[in-house]
Design a protein around this motif. Structure first.
Motif, PDB file in Angstrom:
ATOM      1  N   PRO A 225      23.268  61.424  -4.740  1.00  0.00           N
ATOM      2  CA  PRO A 225      22.642  62.721  -4.445  1.00  0.00           C
ATOM      3  C   PRO A 225      23.630  63.727  -3.867  1.00  0.00           C
ATOM      4  N   ASP A 226      23.372  65.001  -4.131  1.00  0.00           N
ATOM      5  CA  ASP A 226      24.169  66.067  -3.533  1.00  0.00           C
ATOM      6  C   ASP A 226      23.941  66.078  -2.031  1.00  0.00           C
ATOM      7  N   ARG A 227      25.002  66.031  -1.265  1.00  0.00           N
ATOM      8  CA  ARG A 227      24.847  66.014   0.189  1.00  0.00           C
ATOM      9  C   ARG A 227      26.152  66.399   0.872  1.00  0.00           C
ATOM     10  N   PHE A 228      26.001  67.214   1.907  1.00  0.00           N
ATOM     11  CA  PHE A 228      27.119  67.576   2.771  1.00  0.00           C
ATOM     12  C   PHE A 228      27.272  66.576   3.915  1.00  0.00           C
ATOM     13  N   GLU A 229      26.184  65.938   4.280  1.00  0.00           N
ATOM     14  CA  GLU A 229      26.179  64.959   5.362  1.00  0.00           C
ATOM     15  C   GLU A 229      25.553  63.669   4.860  1.00  0.00           C
ATOM     16  N   VAL A 230      26.067  62.545   5.319  1.00  0.00           N
ATOM     17  CA  VAL A 230      25.519  61.243   4.933  1.00  0.00           C
ATOM     18  C   VAL A 230      24.996  60.529   6.171  1.00  0.00           C
ATOM     19  N   TRP A 409      35.097  59.869   9.395  1.00  0.00           N
ATOM     20  CA  TRP A 409      35.654  59.249   8.202  1.00  0.00           C
ATOM     21  C   TRP A 409      34.558  58.894   7.194  1.00  0.00           C
ATOM     22  N   GLU A 410      33.469  58.346   7.694  1.00  0.00           N
ATOM     23  CA  GLU A 410      32.378  57.961   6.793  1.00  0.00           C
ATOM     24  C   GLU A 410      31.839  59.167   6.035  1.00  0.00           C
ATOM     25  N   ASN A 411      31.728  60.294   6.718  1.00  0.00           N
ATOM     26  CA  ASN A 411      31.148  61.469   6.074  1.00  0.00           C
ATOM     27  C   ASN A 411      32.084  62.058   5.019  1.00  0.00           C
ATOM     28  N   ILE A 412      33.388  62.142   5.319  1.00  0.00           N
ATOM     29  CA  ILE A 412      34.287  62.748   4.343  1.00  0.00           C
ATOM     30  C   ILE A 412      34.455  61.870   3.104  1.00  0.00           C
ATOM     31  N   ARG A 426      32.800  72.843  -2.503  1.00  0.00           N
ATOM     32  CA  ARG A 426      33.613  72.003  -3.381  1.00  0.00           C
ATOM     33  C   ARG A 426      32.951  70.633  -3.513  1.00  0.00           C
ATOM     34  N   GLY A 427      33.468  69.837  -4.453  1.00  0.00           N
ATOM     35  CA  GLY A 427      32.923  68.503  -4.668  1.00  0.00           C
ATOM     36  C   GLY A 427      33.580  67.465  -3.785  1.00  0.00           C
ATOM     37  N   GLY A 428      32.879  66.344  -3.606  1.00  0.00           N
ATOM     38  CA  GLY A 428      33.418  65.178  -2.917  1.00  0.00           C
ATOM     39  C   GLY A 428      33.240  63.958  -3.802  1.00  0.00           C
ATOM     40  N   THR A 429      33.936  62.871  -3.484  1.00  0.00           N
ATOM     41  CA  THR A 429      33.948  61.729  -4.399  1.00  0.00           C
ATOM     42  C   THR A 429      32.747  60.808  -4.248  1.00  0.00           C
ATOM     43  N   GLY A 430      31.993  60.917  -3.166  1.00  0.00           N
ATOM     44  CA  GLY A 430      30.782  60.114  -3.040  1.00  0.00           C
ATOM     45  C   GLY A 430      31.016  58.624  -2.942  1.00  0.00           C
ATOM     46  N   GLY A 431      32.084  58.199  -2.253  1.00  0.00           N
ATOM     47  CA  GLY A 431      32.298  56.780  -1.989  1.00  0.00           C
ATOM     48  C   GLY A 431      33.128  56.031  -3.003  1.00  0.00           C
TER      49      GLY A 431
END
Length: 455
Positions: A225-230, A409-412, A426-431
């Motif tokens: 899912p799209d998310r800025f925070e996990v 670290w977990e969030n980035i 911008r996009g992030g790699t999602g794990g």
């Protein structure tokens, strides 16, 4: 010196801006061959990630073969038995045209447990001189329509016969290939990939009995899912693995033909650390081409042998996995994990992980840099649950070990959207991570990998 911006991240940002969501990838599925709803080797996948890898003798016998043959043994694989034909290939990076014998193997249709926006293939193979392989993917969308076959990589462990390469400008108007990732162009419209096939093409010099051998082929499909925070995970491990430490920045200026000579070598540097953790390394003969004045020549070797001539960098995820698996009796995959709890499961079993993340300088205390995309190696956790990482973006080998705050670290690492220094989304790699482990692994390591759907 901060890591250089990988082209993968630039493409992800373009997709995020165009679609209003983090860039995603999805492989293609097709309708030929049988479905494998209960196929051996299919393990449960965590959360919104589905892993399917073919690696057993039964797996190789279940596909559709045209000139290939399954071989048994301690490490079952697929080889070229009798060529199905000949083809001419003009290498776009050298201009040379060569004639090759080829044979193919097509996987059964795999129905993903996750209707996916993204799929990344990876493989483990040996390609002696005079051979190379191509990996293709096609799939079926939720509306019943099929994709064409897309090239996911043309690969050889060396670079004398062909130049290993991804293939740009592949799209069916609904999904596109971004280097090593098949992405739904507009995930917000609800389109998802339901199933896919992979196809291997094994090539060899005509008139010889040479053959590549492929031990593992598969893909990771996901819909993150799209998310800025996990969500935050609770600390659950106090343990550190002893992993070799290498700095990418001690190689700045060395072999700039492989993407800036160290400045952008975070991925192969991380891969080399884990290869050596498992007791493998290049031979003296392997390293004979490296300038003897350079320290840690094995890092230069890793950069050369992960370099993607189309991407023009060493950050192709499957190429890094394939490099690691080219060492004796090593497995390697590209996948996604769902939390630091998953990483703790691996570290507890003695398996370090290479993770991909992006962040502004102020988002990761102690890093001292910001990056649009960077690979580092997670080697443990402190008593407080903070992340212990071998970060190759360090001034020296001695400075590589870092401790980063768990929550930061977990969030980035797990988020799929972020704001850059200019406030743009911008996009992030999602794990995303790479995992390498030996064929003969300990029972506890097998259980940890099985729990994450990887064996």
């Amino acid at each position: 010196m901060p890591p250089a911006t990988p082209r993968r991240t630039v493409l992800a940002a373009v997709l995020a801006a165009a679609a209003g969501t983090a860039a995603s990838a999805a492989p293609a599925a097709a309708t030929e061959a049988r479905a494998d709803e209960a196929a051996p080797g299919r393990a449960p996948a965590p959360g919104r990630v589905d892993n399917r890898f073919w690696s057993t003798y039964t797996d190789w016998r279940c596909g559709t073969a045209a000139g290939t043959r399954a071989v048994a043994g301690h490490r079952p694989g697929l080889v070229l038995a009798a060529p199905a034909g000949r083809t001419d290939y003009t290498d776009p990076h050298t201009g040379r045209t060569g004639t090759w014998e080829y044979a193919t193997w097509t996987s059964p249709v795999h129905t993903s447990t996750v209707p996916a926006t993204e799929v990344i293939a990876s493989w483990n193979a040996h390609t002696p001189p005079g051979t190379w392989i191509q990996v293709d993917l096609r799939g079926t969308y939720g509306d019943g329509t099929d994709t064409p076959w897309f090239v996911m990589g043309r690969w050889a462990s060396g670079d004398a016969d062909i130049r290993r390469t991804s293939v740009d400008d592949q799209s069916d108007g609904r999904a596109s290939i971004w280097t090593d990732t098949f992405s739904i162009d507009d995930p917000a419209n609800g389109l998802r990939l339901l199933s896919y096939q992979l196809r291997l093409t094994l090539h060899r010099t005509p008139g010889t009995d040479l053959s590549p051998v492929v031990w593992r082929l598969g893909a990771m499909a996901s819909d993150i899912p799209d998310r800025f925070e996990v969500p935050a995970s609770a600390p659950g491990l106090d343990h550190e693995l002893t992993v070799p430490r290498y700095s990418q920045n001690t190689h700045v200026g060395q072999y700039p033909e492989y993407d800036n000579g160290g400045e952008a070598w975070c991925s192969p540097t991380s891969s080399q650390m884990i290869v050596e953790y498992w007791g493998r390394r290049p031979t003296t003969a392997d390293l004979a081409w490296v300038n003897p004045d350079f320290a840690d020549p094995q890092v230069c070797h890793a950069a050369r042998h992960t370099y993607d001539y189309q991407y023009a960098g060493c950050g192709n995820w499957p190429f890094n996995a394939a490099y690691a698996a080219a060492y004796p009796d090593m497995n390697a995959v590209v996948t996604r994990l769902g939390s630091l709890t998953d990483l703790e499961t691996l570290i507890r079993a003695g398996i370090p992980a290479i993770t991909s993340q992006s962040f502004r300088k102020e988002e990761l205390t102690g890093a001292g840099y910001g990056t649009s995309g960077h690979l580092m190696t997670v080697i443990g956790f402190t008593a407080d649950g903070d992340v212990i990482a071998n970060d190759p973006a360090s001034p020296s080998n001695e400075a590589v070990r870092r401790v980063y705050r768990r929550r930061e670290w977990e969030n980035i690492w797990l988020r799929t959207k972020r704001y850059d220094a200019n406030g743009k989304v911008r996009g992030g790699t999602g794990g995303v991570c790479y995992l390498f482990w030996p064929v003969k692994s300990a029972p506890s390591q097998h259980r940890a990998l099985q729990a994450l759907g990887l064996v």
